[in-house]
Design an enzyme around this catalytic site. Structure first.
Site, PDB file in Angstrom:
ATOM      1  N   VAL A  36     -15.027  -9.052  -7.766  1.00  0.00           N
ATOM      2  CA  VAL A  36     -16.278  -9.789  -7.577  1.00  0.00           C
ATOM      3  C   VAL A  36     -17.442  -9.021  -8.210  1.00  0.00           C
ATOM      4  O   VAL A  36     -18.349  -9.607  -8.808  1.00  0.00           O
ATOM      5  CB  VAL A  36     -16.545 -10.022  -6.077  1.00  0.00           C
ATOM      6  CG1 VAL A  36     -17.949 -10.588  -5.843  1.00  0.00           C
ATOM      7  CG2 VAL A  36     -15.492 -10.953  -5.484  1.00  0.00           C
TER       8      VAL A  36
ATOM      9  N   ARG B 132      -6.550  -7.362 -10.424  1.00  0.00           N
ATOM     10  CA  ARG B 132      -7.302  -8.557 -10.836  1.00  0.00           C
ATOM     11  C   ARG B 132      -8.709  -8.132 -11.186  1.00  0.00           C
ATOM     12  O   ARG B 132      -9.084  -6.963 -11.040  1.00  0.00           O
ATOM     13  CB  ARG B 132      -7.346  -9.577  -9.700  1.00  0.00           C
ATOM     14  CG  ARG B 132      -7.871  -8.967  -8.397  1.00  0.00           C
ATOM     15  CD  ARG B 132      -8.176  -9.996  -7.349  1.00  0.00           C
ATOM     16  NE  ARG B 132      -8.432  -9.410  -6.038  1.00  0.00           N
ATOM     17  CZ  ARG B 132      -9.573  -8.838  -5.657  1.00  0.00           C
ATOM     18  NH1 ARG B 132     -10.583  -8.749  -6.510  1.00  0.00           N
ATOM     19  NH2 ARG B 132      -9.713  -8.339  -4.447  1.00  0.00           N
TER      20      ARG B 132
ATOM     21  N   LYS C 158      -5.178  10.545   6.845  1.00  0.00           N
ATOM     22  CA  LYS C 158      -6.256  11.313   7.452  1.00  0.00           C
ATOM     23  C   LYS C 158      -7.521  10.473   7.400  1.00  0.00           C
ATOM     24  O   LYS C 158      -7.842   9.859   6.376  1.00  0.00           O
ATOM     25  CB  LYS C 158      -6.471  12.617   6.668  1.00  0.00           C
ATOM     26  CG  LYS C 158      -7.663  13.440   7.111  1.00  0.00           C
ATOM     27  CD  LYS C 158      -7.454  14.048   8.487  1.00  0.00           C
ATOM     28  CE  LYS C 158      -8.630  14.942   8.885  1.00  0.00           C
ATOM     29  NZ  LYS C 158      -8.490  15.446  10.270  1.00  0.00           N
TER      30      LYS C 158
ATOM     31  N   GLY D 166      -8.953  -5.973   3.130  1.00  0.00           N
ATOM     32  CA  GLY D 166     -10.114  -6.508   3.822  1.00  0.00           C
ATOM     33  C   GLY D 166     -10.336  -5.948   5.208  1.00  0.00           C
ATOM     34  O   GLY D 166     -11.021  -6.557   6.031  1.00  0.00           O
ATOM     35  N   GLY D 167      -9.758  -4.776   5.488  1.00  0.00           N
ATOM     36  CA  GLY D 167      -9.968  -4.152   6.787  1.00  0.00           C
ATOM     37  C   GLY D 167      -9.042  -4.647   7.885  1.00  0.00           C
ATOM     38  O   GLY D 167      -9.105  -4.173   9.015  1.00  0.00           O
TER      39      GLY D 167
ATOM     40  N   LEU E 279     -11.282  10.018   7.038  1.00  0.00           N
ATOM     41  CA  LEU E 279     -12.427  10.734   6.482  1.00  0.00           C
ATOM     42  C   LEU E 279     -13.698  10.284   7.185  1.00  0.00           C
ATOM     43  O   LEU E 279     -13.934   9.083   7.337  1.00  0.00           O
ATOM     44  CB  LEU E 279     -12.525  10.490   4.979  1.00  0.00           C
ATOM     45  CG  LEU E 279     -11.273  10.870   4.163  1.00  0.00           C
ATOM     46  CD1 LEU E 279     -11.475  10.541   2.688  1.00  0.00           C
ATOM     47  CD2 LEU E 279     -10.946  12.342   4.339  1.00  0.00           C
TER      48      LEU E 279
ATOM     49  N   LYS F 168       0.806  -1.219   0.000  1.00  0.00           N
ATOM     50  CA  LYS F 168       0.000   0.000   0.000  1.00  0.00           C
ATOM     51  C   LYS F 168       0.842   1.272   0.000  1.00  0.00           C
ATOM     52  O   LYS F 168       0.431   2.299  -0.530  1.00  0.00           O
ATOM     53  CB  LYS F 168      -0.961  -0.002   1.198  1.00  0.00           C
ATOM     54  CG  LYS F 168      -1.929  -1.193   1.234  1.00  0.00           C
ATOM     55  CD  LYS F 168      -2.793  -1.257  -0.016  1.00  0.00           C
ATOM     56  CE  LYS F 168      -3.835  -2.355   0.062  1.00  0.00           C
ATOM     57  NZ  LYS F 168      -3.275  -3.702  -0.038  1.00  0.00           N
TER      58      LYS F 168
END
Length: 460
Positions: free
Chosen positions: A294, A291, A201, A164-165, A203, A116
């Site tokens: 879904v 990719r 930051k 995925g959090g 949001l 990331k």
């Protein structure tokens, strides 16, 4: 063009790829685990190879077994689908090292966007707007404190290798920062084997907007409009729409041009999705998925573009079959993820499907690998089907969602169909005025259906 493709996945996405291959006159080879011996894609493929027992690590994540199956069957290419090895650069490299085409991006681009921090740095250089935050890794708590003061609270600590959090924690104020920082690093290490984190930051009420792109090896890159994936729970998408109810034609054109130019400059190959948070008229990059997604069917419904077919053509060395000027938005589409889960507790509900009847009619598409007599295994994700609805406008689309759900029959297991039926009646969904936190707040307030009743009174 390829003569034979191995599909290294399972479930509805494996069936989706298989159907595209059949229409293109390409033979298919399915690899499967022992738990999936009776699955629909295994039954419909030209050839099938069992690659191991039920656990993913012994089957769908077993690179050597998949490569061996590909060589034994003499395939030209491997399509990784969604999840499992779809964004694994090592696997992509192994495939190509064995003289087999990988239907996806170059390994170096999977690596680049899989981290990331490097992804954010790269897209920022390419002109894509990003969320204000750290320039790279937050190396220690003192670094975190200094950055948070500069950015302004609340801040979000995120795993560099996350998704995925997982490895993500909000610090609303300075006294909550240490807890958030240590939690994010610990969870990142446990989930991804990498405790690197960065800061952004936070949001307050953003929407989750993503732009579908396609790029060939000749420098051509196009976008296929945006999708709105803001109705989600625990950072997992539940209900998706295309186009977004809140994005204007001008915004769509401007963002699409920025994204397409960046992807072309990068030299990207294949399908991908650039994901953004959108708040107060501004877009902020959060990640790129290298990719197919879904939720790709809703984009197909409003553009008429077969994204899987384009993936295959690009991997075979062909040019995109269309230009940006050929892409036209037709109507509105919604996808409901029909997970095999309890609609109230969201606990997985694997088991034997006793009765199954899919809805039909104009504008109704169901992508699913399940059937009456099929046993949903407990070893994998709970996605049982995707109900995809298309209509001339959003109002008609939501009405068609209601009709299709009322017609849909799945017994023997629990699914999220009752939740989607309630969503289709919720005034906030009908108005389109929701954000990424709305569903969780609505569920929290609506355990006994009282809020839904109040919502309906407001509509009346």
């Amino acid at each position: 063009m390829f003569k034979k493709i191995l599909i290294a996945n399972r479930g509805e996405v494996a069936l989706r790829i298989l159907r595209a291959c059949q229409e293109m006159g390409i033979q298919t080879v399915m690899v499967y685990s022992q738990a999936d011996a009776d699955s629909k894609p295994v039954r419909l493929a030209d050839a099938s190879v069992c690659i191991g027992p039920a656990p993913s690590k012994d089957s769908y994540l077993n690179m050597q077994a998949i490569i061996s199956a590909a060589e034994v069957c003499g395939v030209d290419a491997i399509h990784p689908g969604v999840g499992f090895l779809a964004e694994n650069s090592q696997f992509a490299g192994m495939v190509e090292d064995h003289g087999i085409a990988f239907i996806g991006p170059k390994p170096e681009h999977i690596d680049l966007m899989g981290d990331k921090i490097s992804a954010k740095d790269t897209v920022q250089r390419l002109g894509i707007p990003v969320v204000p935050g750290s320039d790279g890794e937050v190396v220690d708590l003192e670094d975190a404190q200094r950055l948070a003061e500069a950015i302004g609270y609340p801040v979000l600590i995120k795993a560099a290798a996350g998704g995925g959090g997982k490895g993500m924690k909000v610090a609303q104020s300075a006294d909550k920062l240490e807890e958030a920082y240590r939690f994010a690093r610990t969870e990142a290490k446990a989930c991804f084997g990498n405790d690197q984190v960065y800061m952004e930051k936070y949001l307050g009420k953003p929407r989750h907007i993503e732009m579908q792109i396609l790029a060939d090896t000749f420098g051509n890159a196009i976008h296929l409009c945006e999708r709105d994936c803001s109705i989600q729970r625990n950072h997992q998408k539940v209900w998706e729409e295309a186009p977004s109810p809140v994005i204007t034609d001008v915004q769509r054109k401007e963002l699409g041009e920025i994204v397409s130019k960046a992807i072309s400059t990068l030299g990207y190959r294949g399908a991908g999705t650039i994901e953004f948070l959108y708040e107060n008229g501004e877009f902020f990059f959060i990640e790129m998925n290298t990719r197919i997604q879904v939720e790709h069917p809703i984009t197909e419904m409003i553009t008429g573009v077969d994204i899987v077919r384009e993936q295959i053509r690009i991997a075979a060395g062909e040019k995109l079959s269309l230009t940006q000027d050929d892409v036209k938005i037709r109507g509105h589409a919604i996808e409901c993820r029909v997970n095999a889960e309890d609609p109230e507790t969201f606990m997985p509900s694997p088991g034997l499907i006793e009765n199954y009847h899919a809805p039909g009619g104009l504008g109704v598409r169901v992508d699913s690998h399940i059937y009456a007599g099929y046993r949903m295994p407990p070893h994998y994700d709970s996605l049982a089907a995707k109900l995809i609805i298309h209509a001339d406008d959003r109002e008609q689309c939501i009405a068609r969602v209601r009709r299709a759900i009322d017609e849909y029959v799945i017994t023997g297991i629990k699914t999220l169909l009752p939740l989607h039926r309630r969503l289709a009646d919720a005034p906030t969904v009908i108005s389109g005025d929701y954000d990424i936190h709305w569903l969780e707040n609505w569920l929290k307030d609506d355990g006994d259906e009282s809020q839904a009743a109040e919502d309906m009174k407001k509509v009346a």
